[in-house]
Design a protein around this motif. Structure first.
Motif, PDB file in Angstrom:
ATOM      1  N   ASN A  87       0.817  -1.215   0.000  1.00 20.10           N
ATOM      2  CA  ASN A  87       0.000   0.000   0.000  1.00 20.10           C
ATOM      3  C   ASN A  87       0.852   1.267   0.000  1.00 20.10           C
ATOM      4  OD1 ASN A  87      -2.576  -1.271   0.022  1.00 20.10           O
ATOM      5  ND2 ASN A  87      -2.232  -1.800   2.161  1.00 20.10           N
ATOM      6  N   GLU A  88       2.176   1.122   0.041  1.00 20.33           N
ATOM      7  CA  GLU A  88       3.079   2.270   0.049  1.00 20.33           C
ATOM      8  C   GLU A  88       3.288   2.796  -1.365  1.00 20.33           C
ATOM      9  OE1 GLU A  88       5.146   3.868   2.428  1.00 20.33           O
ATOM     10  OE2 GLU A  88       4.105   2.834   4.056  1.00 20.33           O
ATOM     11  N   GLU A  89       3.287   4.100  -1.510  1.00 18.91           N
ATOM     12  CA  GLU A  89       3.609   4.690  -2.804  1.00 18.91           C
ATOM     13  C   GLU A  89       5.087   4.443  -3.101  1.00 18.91           C
ATOM     14  OE1 GLU A  89       3.284   8.941  -5.148  1.00 18.91           O
ATOM     15  OE2 GLU A  89       2.782   8.856  -3.027  1.00 18.91           O
ATOM     16  N   GLY A  90       5.376   3.924  -4.278  1.00 23.76           N
ATOM     17  CA  GLY A  90       6.755   3.630  -4.654  1.00 23.76           C
ATOM     18  C   GLY A  90       7.150   2.186  -4.423  1.00 23.76           C
ATOM     19  N   PHE A  91       6.222   1.371  -3.964  1.00 26.78           N
ATOM     20  CA  PHE A  91       6.455  -0.069  -3.830  1.00 26.78           C
ATOM     21  C   PHE A  91       5.469  -0.742  -4.766  1.00 26.78           C
ATOM     22  CE2 PHE A  91       5.870  -4.288  -2.093  1.00 26.78           C
ATOM     23  CZ  PHE A  91       7.159  -4.654  -1.705  1.00 26.78           C
ATOM     24  N   ARG A 137      10.671   5.550  -6.668  1.00 28.86           N
ATOM     25  CA  ARG A 137      10.422   6.795  -5.958  1.00 28.86           C
ATOM     26  C   ARG A 137       8.911   6.961  -5.734  1.00 28.86           C
ATOM     27  NH1 ARG A 137      15.124   9.234  -5.585  1.00 28.86           N
ATOM     28  NH2 ARG A 137      16.684   8.795  -7.145  1.00 28.86           N
ATOM     29  N   PRO A 138       8.452   7.502  -4.663  1.00 32.20           N
ATOM     30  CA  PRO A 138       9.179   8.177  -3.594  1.00 32.20           C
ATOM     31  C   PRO A 138       9.644   7.240  -2.476  1.00 32.20           C
ATOM     32  CG  PRO A 138       6.846   8.493  -3.242  1.00 32.20           C
ATOM     33  CD  PRO A 138       6.995   7.676  -4.508  1.00 32.20           C
ATOM     34  N   PHE A 139       9.370   5.943  -2.576  1.00 27.27           N
ATOM     35  CA  PHE A 139       9.822   4.997  -1.553  1.00 27.27           C
ATOM     36  C   PHE A 139      11.342   5.066  -1.418  1.00 27.27           C
ATOM     37  CE2 PHE A 139      10.907   0.859   0.228  1.00 27.27           C
ATOM     38  CZ  PHE A 139       9.950   0.716   1.226  1.00 27.27           C
ATOM     39  N   LEU A 140      12.027   5.108  -2.554  1.00 22.25           N
ATOM     40  CA  LEU A 140      13.485   5.239  -2.545  1.00 22.25           C
ATOM     41  C   LEU A 140      13.846   6.714  -2.386  1.00 22.25           C
ATOM     42  CD1 LEU A 140      14.558   2.850  -5.439  1.00 22.25           C
ATOM     43  CD2 LEU A 140      14.688   2.432  -2.988  1.00 22.25           C
ATOM     44  N   LYS A 141      14.781   6.973  -1.518  1.00 19.48           N
ATOM     45  CA  LYS A 141      15.176   8.356  -1.253  1.00 19.48           C
ATOM     46  C   LYS A 141      16.557   8.682  -1.820  1.00 19.48           C
ATOM     47  CE  LYS A 141      11.668   8.872   1.644  1.00 19.48           C
ATOM     48  NZ  LYS A 141      10.418   8.781   0.992  1.00 19.48           N
ATOM     49  N   LYS A 142      17.349   7.661  -2.126  1.00 21.21           N
ATOM     50  CA  LYS A 142      18.735   7.897  -2.523  1.00 21.21           C
ATOM     51  C   LYS A 142      18.865   8.042  -4.028  1.00 21.21           C
ATOM     52  CE  LYS A 142      20.735   5.897   1.568  1.00 21.21           C
ATOM     53  NZ  LYS A 142      21.735   5.041   2.125  1.00 21.21           N
ATOM     54  N   GLU A 143      20.064   7.831  -4.523  1.00 16.10           N
ATOM     55  CA  GLU A 143      20.389   8.083  -5.920  1.00 16.10           C
ATOM     56  C   GLU A 143      19.773   7.106  -6.912  1.00 16.10           C
ATOM     57  OE1 GLU A 143      23.484   5.262  -4.353  1.00 16.10           O
ATOM     58  OE2 GLU A 143      22.634   7.099  -3.564  1.00 16.10           O
ATOM     59  N   ASN A 144      19.258   5.998  -6.459  1.00 12.37           N
ATOM     60  CA  ASN A 144      18.691   5.008  -7.372  1.00 12.37           C
ATOM     61  C   ASN A 144      17.242   5.336  -7.716  1.00 12.37           C
ATOM     62  OD1 ASN A 144      20.968   3.075  -7.410  1.00 12.37           O
ATOM     63  ND2 ASN A 144      20.517   2.979  -5.232  1.00 12.37           N
ATOM     64  N   ASP A 145      16.885   4.995  -8.961  1.00 19.29           N
ATOM     65  CA  ASP A 145      15.496   5.167  -9.393  1.00 19.29           C
ATOM     66  C   ASP A 145      14.649   3.954  -9.038  1.00 19.29           C
ATOM     67  OD1 ASP A 145      15.983   7.687 -10.769  1.00 19.29           O
ATOM     68  OD2 ASP A 145      17.041   6.486 -12.275  1.00 19.29           O
ATOM     69  N   PHE A 146      15.290   2.755  -9.079  1.00 17.52           N
ATOM     70  CA  PHE A 146      14.575   1.505  -8.864  1.00 17.52           C
ATOM     71  C   PHE A 146      15.441   0.513  -8.098  1.00 17.52           C
ATOM     72  CE2 PHE A 146      13.241   3.233 -12.980  1.00 17.52           C
ATOM     73  CZ  PHE A 146      11.887   3.376 -12.771  1.00 17.52           C
ATOM     74  N   GLY A 147      14.774  -0.380  -7.397  1.00 13.23           N
ATOM     75  CA  GLY A 147      15.428  -1.521  -6.769  1.00 13.23           C
ATOM     76  C   GLY A 147      14.578  -2.754  -7.010  1.00 13.23           C
ATOM     77  N   VAL A 148      15.191  -3.787  -7.571  1.00 11.76           N
ATOM     78  CA  VAL A 148      14.469  -5.052  -7.710  1.00 11.76           C
ATOM     79  C   VAL A 148      14.566  -5.717  -6.345  1.00 11.76           C
ATOM     80  CG1 VAL A 148      14.286  -7.256  -8.908  1.00 11.76           C
ATOM     81  CG2 VAL A 148      15.036  -5.218 -10.163  1.00 11.76           C
ATOM     82  N   ASN A 149      13.507  -5.554  -5.569  1.00  7.56           N
ATOM     83  CA  ASN A 149      13.507  -6.061  -4.196  1.00  7.56           C
ATOM     84  C   ASN A 149      13.487  -7.582  -4.182  1.00  7.56           C
ATOM     85  OD1 ASN A 149      13.311  -4.964  -1.372  1.00  7.56           O
ATOM     86  ND2 ASN A 149      11.627  -6.437  -1.318  1.00  7.56           N
ATOM     87  N   ASP A 150      12.604  -8.169  -4.985  1.00  5.14           N
ATOM     88  CA  ASP A 150      12.486  -9.628  -5.061  1.00  5.14           C
ATOM     89  C   ASP A 150      11.983 -10.002  -6.442  1.00  5.14           C
ATOM     90  OD1 ASP A 150      12.852 -10.131  -2.121  1.00  5.14           O
ATOM     91  OD2 ASP A 150      10.955  -9.045  -2.016  1.00  5.14           O
TER      92      ASP A 150
END
Length: 162
Positions: A52-56, A76-89
């Motif tokens: 339910n989080e924006e950016g996830f 984003r906006p879940f990620l705050k650092k320099e990356n645009d995306f993270g493949v979490n799983d």
């Protein structure tokens, strides 16, 4: 036939939870930090909250109209650092592994969402490390890698741009 993505809707979170339990079961062979619950399944208690989080973003990976896995993407906006995306799983059911569905899914994802990515793998999870390095090679992706302790787990963090 190439796999397709379908956004996980609230009404289907229970399906994602079931698949995530299978994913955690697979992951449990590489860490001491995952235990089976009293109900006989593995749980990530914050999964529903995160969905339910924006950016996830959570997506089912489908093939011939059936669900064969999932990918969880941080943006984003879940990620705050320099990356645009993270493949979490990313998870593919055993029956469909080794057939290129995960790589094809990632290739599609990278085309639809270009930017700066990161991936984190447990250092003990050699199959995941080998998988990602194969994907990088096949998709001609140059990556930077560093070792990092995350939640008391030795991990590899890879960063790349597509």
């Amino acid at each position: 036939m190439n796999p397709t993505f379908e956004k996980v809707h609230k009404k289907d979170i229970h399906i994602l939870k079931n698949l995530y339990s299978l994913y955690l079961h697979d992951l449990s062979r590489f860490t001491e930090n995952l235990d089976i619950g009293m109900d006989g399944s593995f749980h990530f208690d914050d999964l529903e909250k995160l969905c339910n989080e924006e950016g996830f973003s959570s997506y089912f990976i489908k093939h011939e109209e059936g669900i064969i896995g999932f990918v969880l993407l941080l943006e984003r906006p879940f990620l705050k650092k320099e990356n645009d995306f993270g493949v979490n799983d990313i998870f593919i059911l055993n029956k469909f592994r080794g057939k290129g569905f995960a790589k094809q899914s990632l290739e599609k994802l990278f085309k639809e969402k270009p930017g700066k990515y990161f991936v984190i793998e447990l250092q003990e999870n050699e199959p995941a490390i080998l998988f990602w390095k194969k994907v990088y090679k096949q998709l001609n992706i140059k990556f930077d890698e560093r070792k990092e302790l995350i939640d008391d787990e030795p991990c590899l963090v890879q960063k790349f741009t597509v």
